[in-house]
Design a protein around this motif. Structure first.
Motif, PDB file in Angstrom:
ATOM      1  N   ALA A   1       0.830  -1.206   0.000  1.00  0.00           N
ATOM      2  CA  ALA A   1       0.000   0.000   0.000  1.00  0.00           C
ATOM      3  C   ALA A   1       0.865   1.257   0.000  1.00  0.00           C
ATOM      4  O   ALA A   1       0.555   2.234  -0.688  1.00  0.00           O
ATOM      5  N   LEU A   2       1.953   1.229   0.743  1.00  0.00           N
ATOM      6  CA  LEU A   2       2.853   2.380   0.804  1.00  0.00           C
ATOM      7  C   LEU A   2       3.485   2.627  -0.558  1.00  0.00           C
ATOM      8  O   LEU A   2       3.540   3.759  -1.028  1.00  0.00           O
ATOM      9  N   LYS A   3       3.940   1.565  -1.208  1.00  0.00           N
ATOM     10  CA  LYS A   3       4.552   1.705  -2.534  1.00  0.00           C
ATOM     11  C   LYS A   3       3.545   2.243  -3.538  1.00  0.00           C
ATOM     12  O   LYS A   3       3.885   3.060  -4.386  1.00  0.00           O
ATOM     13  N   ALA A   4       2.304   1.788  -3.450  1.00  0.00           N
ATOM     14  CA  ALA A   4       1.267   2.232  -4.384  1.00  0.00           C
ATOM     15  C   ALA A   4       0.902   3.694  -4.167  1.00  0.00           C
ATOM     16  O   ALA A   4       0.556   4.396  -5.112  1.00  0.00           O
ATOM     17  N   SER A   5       1.011   4.159  -2.944  1.00  0.00           N
ATOM     18  CA  SER A   5       0.596   5.532  -2.659  1.00  0.00           C
ATOM     19  C   SER A   5       1.710   6.545  -2.874  1.00  0.00           C
ATOM     20  O   SER A   5       1.470   7.736  -2.876  1.00  0.00           O
ATOM     21  N   MET A   6       2.919   6.076  -3.067  1.00  0.00           N
ATOM     22  CA  MET A   6       4.048   6.986  -3.265  1.00  0.00           C
ATOM     23  C   MET A   6       4.483   6.965  -4.722  1.00  0.00           C
ATOM     24  O   MET A   6       4.141   6.079  -5.478  1.00  0.00           O
ATOM     25  N   SER A   7       5.264   7.933  -5.078  1.00  0.00           N
ATOM     26  CA  SER A   7       5.890   7.916  -6.391  1.00  0.00           C
ATOM     27  C   SER A   7       7.090   6.989  -6.266  1.00  0.00           C
ATOM     28  O   SER A   7       8.219   7.413  -6.042  1.00  0.00           O
ATOM     29  N   TYR A   8       6.832   5.710  -6.392  1.00  0.00           N
ATOM     30  CA  TYR A   8       7.848   4.691  -6.099  1.00  0.00           C
ATOM     31  C   TYR A   8       9.027   4.773  -7.057  1.00  0.00           C
ATOM     32  O   TYR A   8      10.159   4.563  -6.668  1.00  0.00           O
ATOM     33  N   ARG A   9       8.791   5.118  -8.299  1.00  0.00           N
ATOM     34  CA  ARG A   9       9.892   5.167  -9.265  1.00  0.00           C
ATOM     35  C   ARG A   9      10.932   6.203  -8.887  1.00  0.00           C
ATOM     36  O   ARG A   9      12.118   5.981  -9.053  1.00  0.00           O
TER      37      ARG A   9
END
Length: 105
Positions: A78-86
């Motif tokens: 969920a954290l990765k999906a909500s952040m600009s992970y790239r």
């Protein structure tokens, strides 16, 4: 069993106190000349023998995975999906010894 939880609690308490008073405490204090109760030892060994198979390493690991790893995996996803992970996942360019301005020695 009772649908009324208060009534069930009273029944459970009465059952526990009766077992303590009439079975467990007398058995525990029925000690021999060596100072222990052989019947109590047998009772405890029997209880452990009955209960132990239900507590295995596999069960413990599965409990640990269910209680800790899986929730953390969901949280991480969920954290990765909500952040600009790239933008935070790019690796910095490694510094080669030729490009470094300081000596390692």
């Amino acid at each position: 069993t009772f649908t009324d939880q208060a009534q069930q609690d009273k029944l459970d308490a009465a059952t526990i106190y009766s077992m303590l008073e009439n079975e467990i405490v007398p058995l525990y204090f029925e000690k021999n000349s060596k100072g222990y109760s052989p019947k109590w030892i047998q009772y405890i060994k029997g209880s452990i023998g009955h209960i132990a198979p239900h507590f295995t390493m596999t069960r413990m690991i599965n409990d640990y995975i269910d209680r800790f790893y899986n929730p953390e995996k969901k949280r991480s996803t969920a954290l990765k999906a909500s952040m600009s992970y790239r933008s935070i996942s790019r690796r910095p360019t490694p510094i080669s010894p030729e490009r470094s301005s300081t000596s390692l020695l």
